[in-house]
Design a protein around this motif. Structure first.
Motif, PDB file in Angstrom:
ATOM      1  N   THR A  90       3.215  12.663  11.618  1.00  0.00           N
ATOM      2  CA  THR A  90       2.258  11.454  11.822  1.00  0.00           C
ATOM      3  C   THR A  90       0.787  11.552  11.401  1.00  0.00           C
ATOM      4  O   THR A  90      -0.069  10.824  11.722  1.00  0.00           O
ATOM      5  CB  THR A  90       2.279  10.917  13.004  1.00  0.00           C
ATOM      6  N   SER A  91       0.544  12.610  10.822  1.00  0.00           N
ATOM      7  CA  SER A  91      -0.890  12.794  10.197  1.00  0.00           C
ATOM      8  C   SER A  91      -1.027  11.881   9.141  1.00  0.00           C
ATOM      9  O   SER A  91      -0.080  11.557   8.443  1.00  0.00           O
ATOM     10  CB  SER A  91      -1.287  14.264   9.749  1.00  0.00           C
ATOM     11  N   PRO A  92      -2.302  11.445   8.741  1.00  0.00           N
ATOM     12  CA  PRO A  92      -2.420  10.422   7.622  1.00  0.00           C
ATOM     13  C   PRO A  92      -2.122  11.204   6.471  1.00  0.00           C
ATOM     14  O   PRO A  92      -2.348  12.324   6.246  1.00  0.00           O
ATOM     15  CB  PRO A  92      -4.037  10.366   7.716  1.00  0.00           C
ATOM     16  N   SER A  93      -1.355  10.548   5.728  1.00  0.00           N
ATOM     17  CA  SER A  93      -0.762  11.107   4.732  1.00  0.00           C
ATOM     18  C   SER A  93      -0.032   9.940   3.706  1.00  0.00           C
ATOM     19  O   SER A  93       0.058   9.041   4.303  1.00  0.00           O
ATOM     20  CB  SER A  93       0.767  11.839   5.214  1.00  0.00           C
ATOM     21  N   SER A  94       0.173  10.308   2.425  1.00  0.00           N
ATOM     22  CA  SER A  94       0.835   9.171   1.393  1.00  0.00           C
ATOM     23  C   SER A  94       2.473   9.631   1.581  1.00  0.00           C
ATOM     24  O   SER A  94       2.952   8.687   0.929  1.00  0.00           O
ATOM     25  CB  SER A  94       0.414   9.564   0.161  1.00  0.00           C
ATOM     26  N   SER A  95       3.016  10.288   2.325  1.00  0.00           N
ATOM     27  CA  SER A  95       4.385  10.512   2.290  1.00  0.00           C
ATOM     28  C   SER A  95       4.996  10.023   3.746  1.00  0.00           C
ATOM     29  O   SER A  95       4.503  10.427   4.773  1.00  0.00           O
ATOM     30  CB  SER A  95       4.711  12.059   2.369  1.00  0.00           C
ATOM     31  N   PRO A  96       6.099   9.072   3.600  1.00  0.00           N
ATOM     32  CA  PRO A  96       6.603   8.280   4.874  1.00  0.00           C
ATOM     33  C   PRO A  96       7.344   9.732   5.766  1.00  0.00           C
ATOM     34  O   PRO A  96       7.721  10.602   5.354  1.00  0.00           O
ATOM     35  CB  PRO A  96       7.602   7.615   4.189  1.00  0.00           C
ATOM     36  N   SER A  97       7.018   9.295   7.010  1.00  0.00           N
ATOM     37  CA  SER A  97       7.948  10.217   8.034  1.00  0.00           C
ATOM     38  C   SER A  97       9.267   9.907   7.846  1.00  0.00           C
ATOM     39  O   SER A  97       9.870   9.040   7.550  1.00  0.00           O
ATOM     40  CB  SER A  97       7.423   9.568   9.403  1.00  0.00           C
ATOM     41  N   THR A 128       7.536   1.437   5.835  1.00  0.00           N
ATOM     42  CA  THR A 128       8.826   1.917   5.579  1.00  0.00           C
ATOM     43  C   THR A 128       9.725   1.643   6.902  1.00  0.00           C
ATOM     44  O   THR A 128       9.362   1.738   7.920  1.00  0.00           O
ATOM     45  CB  THR A 128       8.870   3.317   5.223  1.00  0.00           C
ATOM     46  N   VAL A 129      10.844   1.103   6.685  1.00  0.00           N
ATOM     47  CA  VAL A 129      11.904   0.948   7.727  1.00  0.00           C
ATOM     48  C   VAL A 129      13.209   1.813   7.093  1.00  0.00           C
ATOM     49  O   VAL A 129      13.874   1.411   6.432  1.00  0.00           O
ATOM     50  CB  VAL A 129      12.357  -0.573   7.878  1.00  0.00           C
ATOM     51  N   TYR A 130      13.077   2.926   8.074  1.00  0.00           N
ATOM     52  CA  TYR A 130      13.920   3.990   7.753  1.00  0.00           C
ATOM     53  C   TYR A 130      14.474   4.978   8.696  1.00  0.00           C
ATOM     54  O   TYR A 130      13.628   5.305   9.237  1.00  0.00           O
ATOM     55  CB  TYR A 130      13.514   4.699   6.167  1.00  0.00           C
ATOM     56  N   ALA A 172      12.614   5.075   1.812  1.00  0.00           N
ATOM     57  CA  ALA A 172      11.354   5.061   2.314  1.00  0.00           C
ATOM     58  C   ALA A 172      10.470   5.797   1.238  1.00  0.00           C
ATOM     59  O   ALA A 172      10.291   6.984   1.103  1.00  0.00           O
ATOM     60  CB  ALA A 172      11.306   5.918   3.507  1.00  0.00           C
ATOM     61  N   GLN A 173       9.789   4.885   0.657  1.00  0.00           N
ATOM     62  CA  GLN A 173       8.824   5.530  -0.548  1.00  0.00           C
ATOM     63  C   GLN A 173       7.465   5.449  -0.236  1.00  0.00           C
ATOM     64  O   GLN A 173       7.011   5.076   0.670  1.00  0.00           O
ATOM     65  CB  GLN A 173       8.858   4.615  -1.740  1.00  0.00           C
ATOM     66  N   SER A 174       6.825   6.557  -0.663  1.00  0.00           N
ATOM     67  CA  SER A 174       5.613   6.770  -0.381  1.00  0.00           C
ATOM     68  C   SER A 174       4.643   5.712  -0.843  1.00  0.00           C
ATOM     69  O   SER A 174       5.036   5.048  -2.000  1.00  0.00           O
ATOM     70  CB  SER A 174       5.107   8.353  -0.906  1.00  0.00           C
ATOM     71  N   PRO A 175       3.313   5.476  -0.426  1.00  0.00           N
ATOM     72  CA  PRO A 175       2.586   4.620  -0.859  1.00  0.00           C
ATOM     73  C   PRO A 175       2.278   4.941  -2.586  1.00  0.00           C
ATOM     74  O   PRO A 175       2.137   3.910  -3.140  1.00  0.00           O
ATOM     75  CB  PRO A 175       1.286   4.888  -0.327  1.00  0.00           C
ATOM     76  N   THR A 176       2.292   6.168  -2.702  1.00  0.00           N
ATOM     77  CA  THR A 176       1.902   6.647  -4.221  1.00  0.00           C
ATOM     78  C   THR A 176       3.300   6.261  -5.037  1.00  0.00           C
ATOM     79  O   THR A 176       3.111   5.573  -6.205  1.00  0.00           O
ATOM     80  CB  THR A 176       1.604   8.029  -4.477  1.00  0.00           C
TER      81      THR A 176
END
Length: 496
Positions: free
Chosen positions: A223-230, A408-410, A469-473
């Motif tokens: 849950t850290s700020p990240s561009s990768s979905p949990s 993301t809903v996953y 669940a795609q990353s924002p990038t």
């Protein structure tokens, strides 16, 4: 941007205008009470004041202290709640602070971390599961909690950090044999079995087998700020929707052919029965990707009769697990007329009111509302509209201008991102239970002032990828590919 968590006070209810809640002028109590929390407020980067938790114990001369409170004593989750207080005479950089909670894994070796609620905002909290190099009978793993930034003034506290771990698939857990668990600690107090470290040195608590130098966790924070979905979930979607809103106006036949409907019916939220098709336009916009956008214009003169609100929805309720994204332009002030409205600028998904009701929201309130602060972005996951049962995060700070919103809903988790930074996640019963529509609206919570004014919210594009669940990038790369290929609209998402 300062992050804080409060309750989101309203639902949209747009898919069933005959059953609406009245506008909520006051926010209900938060989902969690701030039990035994006597520290007042937030200074430094979080505005935290010099209030101190009297129940906190710490070593003489230690720069910080930790208080622990057990959240759950059940068998489906582990809930350690913490507060950290600056006990020194100097400003404390929270990025130097680490908390370790020690436990044994049970039926599943994989655990997930979630920040449920934090006074300083879950977007500022990191959590990672690490493996002990020398396991004991009561501990073979640990949760390490940290902070992505911010400072505490002398005497100031973080306030509540309500955290959770659960085994993969919500497999049963046995807390009774966990080194750091204390079922009797139902109010905040010190713990000798949870360690607090500052700048790599443990200042309170004792680790299993003594206090070795801290080591880095073996897994990455979820849950850290990240561009990768949990939770991962990348891959090829089984269907996509993309629309850059290249329409001539609200009566363009392609708008309906592409599955959109502008709302003109009755009901709320906001000023009842004021939805109008002429609140929509699709102008050229040099600041938008591709050079044009959809414009939602809400207007009022301070009377119900002189008010128009804007809403557009997908006609098909076919969007469930996957990635939802939109690039949206928010305004902190009206385009014309006096400022002061409690206006709500949104991007959300929703189902009708029924036993499987679901809703996930981005709601930006530039002037606040329901008693909340100005420049509030509520990210909210709903379980029941009738019971007002939901969990929410309030990201405060101006969002004037263009912003990319991703949800993301996953895999049982809903994760919300603003401009690539994770700001909130929800799990459990707050996960959607049926397919939803995709919606945008702009509406007035109330009419607090007089005088004609107009508010504009713009949407550059909307995107949905089914089943991943795609990353924002990854989202932006997919959108860029559509623009590069000259694609203005595509919808390969199968009907529900």
């Amino acid at each position: 941007m300062v992050l804080s968590v409060v309750t989101s006070p309203h639902r949209h209810g747009s898919t069933n205008p005959t059953k609406e809640f009245p506008d909520m002028r006051h926010r209900p109590a938060p989902r969690r009470s701030l039990a035994a929390f006597t520290a007042a407020g937030v200074a430094g980067a979080f505005g935290l004041t010099a209030a101190v938790l009297t129940t906190t114990a710490h070593a003489a001369g230690a720069p910080a202290s930790l208080a622990y409170h057990v959240g759950s004593t059940g068998s489906d989750m582990v809930e350690p709640w913490f507060t950290v207080t600056n006990t020194s005479g100097a400003t404390l950089n929270l990025s130097t602070v680490k908390i370790r909670y020690y436990f044994t894994v049970d039926s599943s070796p994989s655990y997930q971390f979630t920040c449920e609620w934090a006074q300083i905002g879950c977007g500022n909290i990191t959590g990672a599961i690490g493996t002990l190099p020398s396991p004991t009978a009561t501990a073979d793993h640990y949760l390490e909690v940290g902070f992505s930034g911010g400072t505490l003034a002398p005497g100031a506290s973080t306030g509540d950090l309500q955290l959770r771990m659960n085994a993969a698939g919500w497999a049963p857990v046995n807390q009774a044999d966990d080194y750091s668990f204390n079922a009797s600690q139902t109010s905040y107090g010190p713990s000798s079995t949870i360690t607090l470290a500052v700048n790599g040195a443990i200042v309170s608590g004792t680790a299993p087998g003594g206090n070795p130098p801290p080591t880095s966790p073996s897994s990455s924070p979820s849950t850290s700020p990240s561009s990768s979905p949990s939770g991962g979930g990348g891959g090829t979607p089984s269907g996509t929707l993309f629309d850059d809103f290249s329409y001539s106006g609200p009566t363009d036949p392609n708008l309906g052919a592409h599955g959109w409907a502008i709302r003109t019916g009755s009901g709320g939220p906001g000023v009842q029965n004021t939805w109008s098709a002429d609140t929509f336009s699709f102008p050229s916009d040099s600041t938008a990707q591709g050079g044009h956008a959809m414009d939602l214009t809400a207007s009022t003169d301070g009377t119900t009769g002189g008010t128009k609100q804007a809403e557009i929805d997908t006609t098909q309720q076919k969007f469930f697990e996957g990635t939802y994204a939109a690039r949206v332009y928010f305004n902190d002030a009206p385009t014309t007329g006096p400022n002061g409205d409690h206006v709500n600028e949104t991007f959300y998904t929703i189902t009708p009111d029924n036993s499987l009701y679901s809703e996930d929201d981005f709601e930006y309130l530039p002037n606040g509302g329901w008693g909340g602060p100005a420049n509030s972005m509520y990210t909210t996951s709903w379980y029941s509209a009738d019971a007002m049962d939901r969990v929410t995060n309030d990201t405060t700070g101006s969002l004037q201008g263009w912003h990319t919103l991703v949800a993301t809903v996953y895999g049982g988790t809903v994760t919300y991102y603003i401009d690539g930074k994770q700001v909130f996640s929800s799990t459990g019963k707050y996960y959607p239970r049926e397919a939803m529509t995709i919606d945008f609206n702009e509406w007035f919570i109330d009419l607090p002032i007089t005088g004609a004014r107009t508010w504009d919210e713009k949407v550059n594009w909307v995107y949905y990828a089914k089943g991943v669940a795609q990353s924002p990038t990854d989202v932006q790369n997919a959108v860029n590919a559509y623009y590069k290929g000259g694609t203005h609209f595509t919808d390969t998402v199968p009907s529900s």
